[in-house]
Every structure is written in C-alpha cells, then in structure tokens.
Design a protein around this motif. Structure first.
Motif, mmCIF file in Angstrom:
data_model
loop_
_atom_site.group_PDB
_atom_site.id
_atom_site.type_symbol
_atom_site.label_atom_id
_atom_site.label_comp_id
_atom_site.label_asym_id
_atom_site.label_seq_id
_atom_site.Cartn_x
_atom_site.Cartn_y
_atom_site.Cartn_z
ATOM 1 N N GLY A 39 0.814 -1.220 0.000
ATOM 2 C CA GLY A 39 0.000 0.000 0.000
ATOM 3 C C GLY A 39 0.840 1.259 0.000
ATOM 4 O O GLY A 39 0.593 2.189 -0.781
ATOM 5 N N ILE A 40 1.837 1.310 0.869
ATOM 6 C CA ILE A 40 2.683 2.509 0.947
ATOM 7 C C ILE A 40 3.497 2.673 -0.327
ATOM 8 O O ILE A 40 3.621 3.779 -0.868
ATOM 9 C CB ILE A 40 3.602 2.433 2.182
ATOM 10 N N ALA A 41 4.057 1.571 -0.827
ATOM 11 C CA ALA A 41 4.842 1.638 -2.064
ATOM 12 C C ALA A 41 3.974 2.113 -3.230
ATOM 13 O O ALA A 41 4.405 2.937 -4.052
ATOM 14 C CB ALA A 41 5.447 0.271 -2.372
ATOM 15 N N GLY A 42 2.752 1.600 -3.312
ATOM 16 C CA GLY A 42 1.849 2.026 -4.375
ATOM 17 C C GLY A 42 1.525 3.508 -4.282
ATOM 18 O O GLY A 42 1.506 4.215 -5.299
ATOM 19 N N LYS B 47 3.004 -6.567 -7.226
ATOM 20 C CA LYS B 47 3.855 -5.778 -8.125
ATOM 21 C C LYS B 47 3.104 -5.431 -9.407
ATOM 22 O O LYS B 47 3.089 -4.266 -9.847
ATOM 23 C CB LYS B 47 5.135 -6.542 -8.459
ATOM 24 N N LYS B 48 2.471 -6.418 -10.007
ATOM 25 C CA LYS B 48 1.737 -6.175 -11.251
ATOM 26 C C LYS B 48 0.583 -5.200 -11.029
ATOM 27 O O LYS B 48 0.336 -4.320 -11.855
ATOM 28 C CB LYS B 48 1.205 -7.491 -11.806
ATOM 29 N N ALA B 49 -0.105 -5.344 -9.897
ATOM 30 C CA ALA B 49 -1.257 -4.494 -9.622
ATOM 31 C C ALA B 49 -0.856 -3.036 -9.463
ATOM 32 O O ALA B 49 -1.501 -2.131 -10.014
ATOM 33 C CB ALA B 49 -1.970 -4.977 -8.361
ATOM 34 N N VAL B 50 0.200 -2.792 -8.707
ATOM 35 C CA VAL B 50 0.656 -1.419 -8.486
ATOM 36 C C VAL B 50 1.052 -0.770 -9.809
ATOM 37 O O VAL B 50 0.672 0.370 -10.094
ATOM 38 C CB VAL B 50 1.829 -1.386 -7.489
ATOM 39 N N ILE B 51 1.801 -1.478 -10.618
ATOM 40 C CA ILE B 51 2.253 -0.921 -11.896
ATOM 41 C C ILE B 51 1.058 -0.602 -12.795
ATOM 42 O O ILE B 51 1.009 0.449 -13.450
ATOM 43 C CB ILE B 51 3.242 -1.877 -12.584
ATOM 44 N N GLU B 52 0.078 -1.492 -12.844
ATOM 45 C CA GLU B 52 -1.108 -1.239 -13.666
ATOM 46 C C GLU B 52 -1.882 -0.031 -13.162
ATOM 47 O O GLU B 52 -2.315 0.821 -13.943
ATOM 48 C CB GLU B 52 -2.015 -2.474 -13.700
ATOM 49 N N ALA B 53 -2.064 0.068 -11.847
ATOM 50 C CA ALA B 53 -2.826 1.186 -11.287
ATOM 51 C C ALA B 53 -2.108 2.511 -11.497
ATOM 52 O O ALA B 53 -2.738 3.526 -11.805
ATOM 53 C CB ALA B 53 -3.074 0.951 -9.797
ATOM 54 N N ASP C 223 -1.977 7.737 -7.209
ATOM 55 C CA ASP C 223 -1.418 7.451 -5.889
ATOM 56 C C ASP C 223 -2.422 6.684 -5.031
ATOM 57 O O ASP C 223 -2.088 5.676 -4.404
ATOM 58 C CB ASP C 223 -0.952 8.732 -5.188
ATOM 59 N N THR C 224 -3.656 7.137 -5.025
ATOM 60 C CA THR C 224 -4.705 6.461 -4.262
ATOM 61 C C THR C 224 -4.977 5.060 -4.795
ATOM 62 O O THR C 224 -4.993 4.085 -4.035
ATOM 63 C CB THR C 224 -6.010 7.276 -4.331
ATOM 64 N N ASN C 225 -5.193 4.933 -6.096
ATOM 65 C CA ASN C 225 -5.553 3.645 -6.676
ATOM 66 C C ASN C 225 -4.431 2.622 -6.551
ATOM 67 O O ASN C 225 -4.680 1.438 -6.286
ATOM 68 C CB ASN C 225 -5.955 3.825 -8.133
ATOM 69 N N ALA C 226 -3.195 3.072 -6.717
ATOM 70 C CA ALA C 226 -2.065 2.154 -6.580
ATOM 71 C C ALA C 226 -1.883 1.731 -5.132
ATOM 72 O O ALA C 226 -1.482 0.598 -4.851
ATOM 73 C CB ALA C 226 -0.787 2.805 -7.116
ATOM 74 N N ALA C 227 -2.164 2.632 -4.192
ATOM 75 C CA ALA C 227 -2.072 2.281 -2.771
ATOM 76 C C ALA C 227 -3.078 1.189 -2.435
ATOM 77 O O ALA C 227 -2.754 0.213 -1.739
ATOM 78 C CB ALA C 227 -2.307 3.513 -1.907
ATOM 79 N N ILE D 195 4.208 -10.619 1.078
ATOM 80 C CA ILE D 195 5.339 -9.712 0.884
ATOM 81 C C ILE D 195 6.242 -10.149 -0.256
ATOM 82 O O ILE D 195 6.958 -9.328 -0.841
ATOM 83 C CB ILE D 195 6.153 -9.584 2.198
ATOM 84 N N ASN D 196 6.189 -11.425 -0.630
ATOM 85 C CA ASN D 196 7.077 -11.914 -1.686
ATOM 86 C C ASN D 196 6.772 -11.329 -3.058
ATOM 87 O O ASN D 196 7.621 -11.381 -3.958
ATOM 88 C CB ASN D 196 7.020 -13.447 -1.767
ATOM 89 N N THR D 197 5.563 -10.771 -3.248
ATOM 90 C CA THR D 197 5.276 -10.135 -4.540
ATOM 91 C C THR D 197 5.430 -8.620 -4.468
ATOM 92 O O THR D 197 5.092 -7.918 -5.421
ATOM 93 C CB THR D 197 3.858 -10.480 -5.057
ATOM 94 N N VAL D 198 5.932 -8.130 -3.341
ATOM 95 C CA VAL D 198 6.318 -6.722 -3.222
ATOM 96 C C VAL D 198 7.835 -6.675 -3.323
ATOM 97 O O VAL D 198 8.524 -7.211 -2.451
ATOM 98 C CB VAL D 198 5.865 -6.114 -1.879
ATOM 99 N N PRO D 199 8.399 -6.093 -4.384
ATOM 100 C CA PRO D 199 9.854 -6.068 -4.527
ATOM 101 C C PRO D 199 10.549 -5.533 -3.273
ATOM 102 O O PRO D 199 10.041 -4.616 -2.614
ATOM 103 C CB PRO D 199 10.078 -5.135 -5.727
ATOM 104 N N VAL D 200 11.690 -6.112 -2.958
ATOM 105 C CA VAL D 200 12.419 -5.744 -1.738
ATOM 106 C C VAL D 200 12.746 -4.254 -1.724
ATOM 107 O O VAL D 200 12.631 -3.594 -0.682
ATOM 108 C CB VAL D 200 13.711 -6.580 -1.608
ATOM 109 N N ASP D 201 13.163 -3.711 -2.865
ATOM 110 C CA ASP D 201 13.498 -2.285 -2.879
ATOM 111 C C ASP D 201 12.267 -1.414 -2.651
ATOM 112 O O ASP D 201 12.364 -0.332 -2.075
ATOM 113 C CB ASP D 201 14.214 -1.899 -4.184
#
Length: 297
Positions: free
Chosen positions: A14-17, A237-243, A251-255, A267-273
């Motif tokens: 959520g925060i990364a998105g 990861k895919k969801a954030v990039i698409e949003a 910012d809202t939709n990706a979060a 957490i494994n589908t949220v890139p470490v960086d």
C-alpha cells in the motif's frame, strides 16, 4: 505464506503504491506514455508530489493505525480524539474520496477474523466524514477485501464476492444518492475481465479505465482497484504498476491495489526495494507495524 507475511505485504504494498503513484497523479494514460513510457519504480523525490487531499487522508490513516494498534479495535470517539491530539481537525460531513479508503484497509487488517465487525467498523469510520451510500459501500468493500486477503483462506473469486456483498451492506446503510452503484460496478469489473478472455494486463487495465475511470471518486476507485486485483490474480507488483499507469488518482488507486494484493499474495510479490523504500518514506518499521496491526486481541 504466513499471516505475518500477508500483513506485511498489505502495508508495504500500500505505501509503495501510494509513493509510486505520485509521479502519475493527474495524468492520463496517454500523457504517462508520452512522458515516461511506463512507470515501474518509485521516483526519486516522490514524497514531494501527488494529491494534497490524498496526503491529508494518508496522515489520518497513520493516526488510525496507531489507534488500532493501541486499542486493538476501532472506536470512533477514540480515533477522533487521536486526530485532534495530532493536530488534525476531523473533517466531518466533508465528503469522501478514494483516498479515504486506505483507512478501510487498516480496519480490514485489524479484523481479518470477523467480517461483520470489520465492515461495521469501516462504515463507522467513513460515517465520520461521509454518510452517502457510495462512500460506505466503498469503505466496506475495501475493508472486507483487505481482511479476506490478509487472512489467507480466500480465493480470488471469494475476495471479489465478499467485496460485492460488503458494498451492498454499505449501500443499504448509507444515505441514497444519485451516483452509480459501487456494488454493481464491482460485479461489472469482474465480468469485464472474464468476458475479455485475454491475459494482456495493459489491455485489461485500459478497458477498466475506459469503463470506470481512474479519478478519485469512490465509485471510480473501487471497481478499478478490484478489477485490477482480479486481472493480476492478486500479484502486488503487477497491480501497483497497472494502477499507476492508469493515471488519474494514481497514488490512491495504486495504494489500494498494493494493499489488497500485497495482503493476498504476501510480501514476496512486493519487490524488496519497494518495501525498503516504503519504510524509509514513512520513517517507520512497517513490518513491525503490520504485525502489531493485524495481531488478534
């Protein structure tokens, strides 16, 4: 995947998105393509961009997280008092946007084990700002989807059905208006993906955006977010990039996408960086916060 991994994935995603989406805020899909080609990482200086209204809602969400961790439950009066002590004037009856729905994510994380209490708490939280059927439907849908995603025992279809059912609950509880139905739009988003019979995510996101829009209203954000969740099969990861690349209230939709999908796939589908940068941007140990937030009391 452990329960802790799911909770951490929801908060980090959520925060990364939210941070990644700031670069695309207010832009159309075509403007993003022209300026960036495609946004796939959190931009340097991202904390300085984005929607001021979303920033304000995010600050309210930080206070809510602290309230939920301290009390182990949602209490509207305690939350209101905590907002006032943080110097945030509760914006009563001011009208909600999609940005307010990240608070529903936190309530979902708190009540993974009790959906009826979860959606009631989400409705109470939203009623502090907006009593409309659309606002309550959106809050209940996102809270329930987040709860089911983090709990880990629901399929992708289960999460969509629960979001729909919870939106119906919110619509019945809220004040009826002239806007479109959030619950029916969730169902339509699923049908759109199923009927497309393709797996090209850029195409599917384009279709969702064309039908529902990507601006900040609740009845745009919720079906777009749930449609993307369904299309990417819960991959954060895919969801954030698409949003993000859908533009608008990116910012809202990706979060919201990052949170629901991060909870669903962990957490494994949220890139470490991304997760590391998310912690730096909010100056907090988000793994510890996620575990405390989702801990059952």
């Amino acid at each position: 995947m452990t329960f802790g991994d799911s909770a951490y994935g929801a908060l980090a995603g959520g925060i990364a998105g939210f941070e990644m989406g700031k670069a695309a805020f207010g832009l159309t899909r075509y403007e993003i393509k022209r300026q960036f080609d495609r946004i796939t990482e959190i931009a340097e200086g991202a904390e300085k961009g984005g929607d001021p209204q979303a920033e304000a809602a995010f600050k309210e969400a930080v206070v809510l997280a602290k309230t939920l961790i301290r009390d182990g439950r949602f209490d509207a009066n305690a939350y209101k008092k905590d907002l006032e002590e943080a110097g945030i004037a509760p914006a009563e009856n001011s009208g909600a946007t999609g940005a307010d729905l990240f608070k529903a994510v936190l309530i979902g994380m708190k009540y993974t084990y009790d959906i009826p209490t979860c959606i009631d708490a989400a409705a109470q939280m939203m009623e502090m700002k907006d009593r409309s059927s659309a606002a309550l439907a959106g809050a209940c849908a996102i809270a329930a989807a987040s709860a089911a995603a983090v709990e880990g025992n629901s399929s992708r279809d289960d999460v969509m059905q629960l979001a729909f059912d919870s939106a119906v609950f919110g619509e019945r509880r809220g004040a009826r208006g002239c806007g479109p139905s959030v619950s029916r739009r969730i169902k339509l988003a699923k049908k759109l993906i199923d009927d497309a019979k393709v797996t090209d995510l850029k195409y599917l996101t384009g279709e969702l955006t064309a039908v529902f829009g990507s601006e900040g209203s609740v009845y745009e954000s919720v079906p777009l977010v749930m449609g993307i969740f369904y299309a990417v099969e819960g991959n954060a990861k895919k969801a954030v990039i698409e949003a993000v690349n859908a533009g608008g209230a990116a910012d809202t939709n990706a979060a919201l996408c990052g949170a629901v999908c991060g909870g669903f796939s962990g957490i494994n589908t949220v890139p470490v960086d991304w997760s590391s940068r998310a912690g730096e941007l909010v100056d907090a140990d988000i793994k510890d916060a996620a575990h405390k937030l989702a801990r059952r009391v």
